[in-house]
Design a protein around this motif. Structure first.
Motif, short mmCIF file in Angstrom:
data_model
loop_
_atom_site.label_atom_id
_atom_site.label_comp_id
_atom_site.label_asym_id
_atom_site.label_seq_id
_atom_site.Cartn_x
_atom_site.Cartn_y
_atom_site.Cartn_z
N GLU A 220 0.86 -1.18 0.00
CA GLU A 220 0.00 0.00 0.00
C GLU A 220 0.90 1.23 0.00
OE1 GLU A 220 -2.79 0.01 3.21
OE2 GLU A 220 -3.14 -2.16 3.05
N LEU A 221 0.75 2.10 -1.00
CA LEU A 221 1.58 3.28 -1.10
C LEU A 221 0.94 4.43 -0.32
CD1 LEU A 221 2.72 3.33 -4.85
CD2 LEU A 221 3.87 2.31 -2.86
N ARG A 222 1.75 5.12 0.45
CA ARG A 222 1.32 6.31 1.19
C ARG A 222 2.28 7.44 0.82
NH1 ARG A 222 -2.37 3.36 1.87
NH2 ARG A 222 -3.40 2.80 3.85
N VAL A 223 1.75 8.52 0.30
CA VAL A 223 2.56 9.68 -0.08
C VAL A 223 2.12 10.85 0.79
CG1 VAL A 223 3.23 11.24 -1.93
CG2 VAL A 223 2.79 8.83 -2.44
N LEU A 224 3.04 11.35 1.60
CA LEU A 224 2.69 12.36 2.60
C LEU A 224 3.66 13.54 2.57
CD1 LEU A 224 0.87 13.01 5.11
CD2 LEU A 224 2.70 12.03 6.49
N PRO A 225 3.20 14.72 2.15
CA PRO A 225 4.04 15.91 2.29
C PRO A 225 4.30 16.17 3.77
CG PRO A 225 2.15 16.34 0.86
CD PRO A 225 1.89 15.03 1.54
N TYR A 226 5.54 16.42 4.12
CA TYR A 226 5.86 16.58 5.54
C TYR A 226 7.08 17.49 5.68
CZ TYR A 226 7.78 15.50 10.14
OH TYR A 226 8.31 15.61 11.40
N GLU A 227 7.00 18.43 6.63
CA GLU A 227 8.12 19.32 6.94
C GLU A 227 8.74 18.87 8.26
OE1 GLU A 227 6.68 23.32 6.94
OE2 GLU A 227 6.60 23.42 4.75
N LEU A 228 10.04 18.77 8.26
CA LEU A 228 10.78 18.24 9.41
C LEU A 228 10.49 19.04 10.68
CD1 LEU A 228 12.89 16.24 10.49
CD2 LEU A 228 14.65 17.90 9.83
N GLU A 229 10.32 18.32 11.78
CA GLU A 229 10.17 18.91 13.11
C GLU A 229 11.42 18.60 13.93
OE1 GLU A 229 5.63 18.22 14.27
OE2 GLU A 229 6.53 16.52 13.19
N GLY A 230 11.88 19.59 14.66
CA GLY A 230 13.13 19.46 15.39
C GLY A 230 13.14 18.34 16.41
N ARG A 231 11.98 17.95 16.93
CA ARG A 231 11.94 16.92 17.97
C ARG A 231 12.55 15.60 17.52
NH1 ARG A 231 5.78 16.29 19.28
NH2 ARG A 231 5.99 18.57 19.19
N TRP A 232 12.41 15.28 16.23
CA TRP A 232 12.89 13.97 15.76
C TRP A 232 14.41 13.94 15.68
CZ3 TRP A 232 9.15 10.90 16.64
CH2 TRP A 232 7.85 11.38 16.54
N VAL A 233 15.01 15.08 15.37
CA VAL A 233 16.47 15.20 15.48
C VAL A 233 16.87 15.03 16.94
CG1 VAL A 233 18.43 16.78 15.21
CG2 VAL A 233 16.64 16.69 13.45
N GLY A 234 16.07 15.61 17.84
CA GLY A 234 16.36 15.49 19.26
C GLY A 234 16.28 14.07 19.77
N PHE A 235 15.25 13.34 19.36
CA PHE A 235 15.09 11.96 19.84
C PHE A 235 16.21 11.05 19.31
CE2 PHE A 235 10.25 12.83 19.99
CZ PHE A 235 10.40 13.50 21.19
N LEU A 236 16.59 11.25 18.04
CA LEU A 236 17.71 10.48 17.50
C LEU A 236 19.00 10.83 18.24
CD1 LEU A 236 17.05 10.68 13.64
CD2 LEU A 236 16.85 8.65 15.09
N GLY A 237 19.18 12.10 18.53
CA GLY A 237 20.37 12.53 19.24
C GLY A 237 20.43 11.99 20.66
N GLU A 238 19.28 11.93 21.33
CA GLU A 238 19.25 11.38 22.69
C GLU A 238 19.82 9.96 22.71
OE1 GLU A 238 15.59 11.46 24.78
OE2 GLU A 238 15.47 13.65 24.87
N ALA A 239 19.45 9.16 21.71
CA ALA A 239 19.90 7.78 21.66
C ALA A 239 21.42 7.71 21.50
CB ALA A 239 19.21 7.04 20.52
N ARG A 240 21.99 8.57 20.65
CA ARG A 240 23.44 8.57 20.47
C ARG A 240 24.14 9.06 21.73
NH1 ARG A 240 26.67 10.86 15.71
NH2 ARG A 240 28.19 9.76 16.99
N HIS A 241 23.62 10.09 22.35
CA HIS A 241 24.22 10.57 23.59
C HIS A 241 24.21 9.48 24.65
CE1 HIS A 241 25.08 14.84 22.93
NE2 HIS A 241 23.95 14.94 22.25
N SER A 243 24.23 6.32 24.32
CA SER A 243 25.15 5.22 24.01
C SER A 243 26.61 5.61 24.18
CB SER A 243 24.93 4.73 22.57
OG SER A 243 25.40 5.69 21.63
N GLY A 244 26.86 6.90 24.38
CA GLY A 244 28.23 7.38 24.50
C GLY A 244 28.94 7.57 23.17
N ASP A 245 28.18 7.46 22.08
CA ASP A 245 28.75 7.60 20.74
C ASP A 245 28.78 9.08 20.36
OD1 ASP A 245 29.66 7.15 18.17
OD2 ASP A 245 27.70 6.55 17.38
N ILE A 246 29.74 9.79 20.90
CA ILE A 246 29.82 11.24 20.77
C ILE A 246 30.78 11.63 19.64
CG2 ILE A 246 30.31 13.39 22.00
CD1 ILE A 246 27.98 11.71 23.12
N ASP A 247 30.43 12.69 18.91
CA ASP A 247 31.31 13.18 17.84
C ASP A 247 32.37 14.12 18.37
OD1 ASP A 247 30.30 12.07 15.30
OD2 ASP A 247 28.45 13.10 15.83
#
Length: 277
Positions: A220-241, A243-247
């Motif tokens: 089933e194809l779903r096509v959704l226009p979407y503008e990025l929200e900062g929270r998702w960058v934050g949640f991904l970043g929380e996981a890296r922080h 784990s100690g995988d720091i840049d």
């Protein structure tokens, strides 16, 4: 059972300027304390620092932060550098750890959450039932002009971050659709075909029925226009922080996936400091 009460929650500032939306969020323990997403003209260099200041003022100030997360692209060549430069400068000045995350992975996660709707619908899309369906697949899209898109492929299973199935790259969409069709055939043969295939992000150019025609019928194809929200960058970043995988603050660089046109032309002319062999 969680360990939320066993360890102190940590607070992070998240930034992304790789798309037409300037996203800033302050997150803590998987929740949003404050978020500002400014869409419109790509004038992120003017607005980023004032928006960061507003977000921090609303969430307790910079002294409450334990780290910074930043989207590293791919996306706008100039835009991506704006957030990364700000993140590195703030991390250095405030002596905080910094991590870079994929803008496309954040776009995929946010787009899927925006489209999945109710918990019942989301659960239905993820069922690995006896009829052989696997988790939803997500294809994030950012227009790269000339029939190309910055894109990748992820699978989503429950509330966790999307798991990568294909790397972030700039791809000719016609070829990418054919590649996805082949992947779907392979997944179907082993009983792991996704029930739904999501295209999220800048879909106006690359989400037409004609372009996606080779994928009809497989999922089933779903096509959704979407503008990025900062929270998702934050949640991904929380996981890296966590784990100690720091840049390294000095080594963190954008993921352009390609050279800017001006640089590419210089290299072709032999004036860019690199010579072909």
């Amino acid at each position: 059972m969680t360990n939320a009460n066993e360890q102190p929650r940590k607070r992070f500032l998240a930034l992304d300027t790789a798309t037409a939306t300037l996203g800033v969020a302050v997150t803590e323990g998987g929740r949003v304390l404050h978020e500002i997403n400014a869409s419109g003209e790509r004038n992120h260099s003017v607005h980023l620092l004032p928006i960061i200041g507003e977000a921090l003022q609303a969430s307790g100030g910079s002294e409450m932060l334990d780290g910074i997360s930043v989207g590293v692209g791919p996306g706008s060549y100039t835009g991506t550098r704006i957030a990364i430069t700000a993140a590195k400068s703030l991390a250095w000045g405030w002596k905080l750890p910094v991590v870079g995350v994929s803008t496309l992975q954040a776009l995929a996660w946010g787009g899927w959450n925006a489209g999945a709707g109710s918990p019942d619908e989301a659960a239905a899309g993820q069922e690995r039932s006896s009829d052989g369906f696997g988790p939803d697949w997500i294809v994030p899209l950012l227009d790269a002009r000339r029939g190309q898109a910055y894109t990748a492929l992820f699978a989503v299973d429950g509330g966790s971050a999307p798991q990568r199935l294909a790397p972030d790259r700039i791809r000719l969409m016609a070829d990418w659709v054919q590649s996805l069709a082949e992947r779907l055939d392979t997944a179907k043969a082993i009983g792991e075909c996704p029930r739904r295939l999501w295209f999220v992000g800048e879909t106006a150019v690359h989400g037409s029925g004609e372009l996606l025609g080779p994928l009809e019928g497989a999922s089933e194809l779903r096509v959704l226009p979407y503008e990025l929200e900062g929270r998702w960058v934050g949640f991904l970043g929380e996981a890296r922080h966590a784990s100690g995988d720091i840049d390294d603050v000095h080594g963190l660089i954008p993921n352009y996936t390609q050279l800017a046109e001006a640089e590419a032309n210089l290299l072709k002319a032999g004036k860019g400091g690199m010579k072909s062999r």
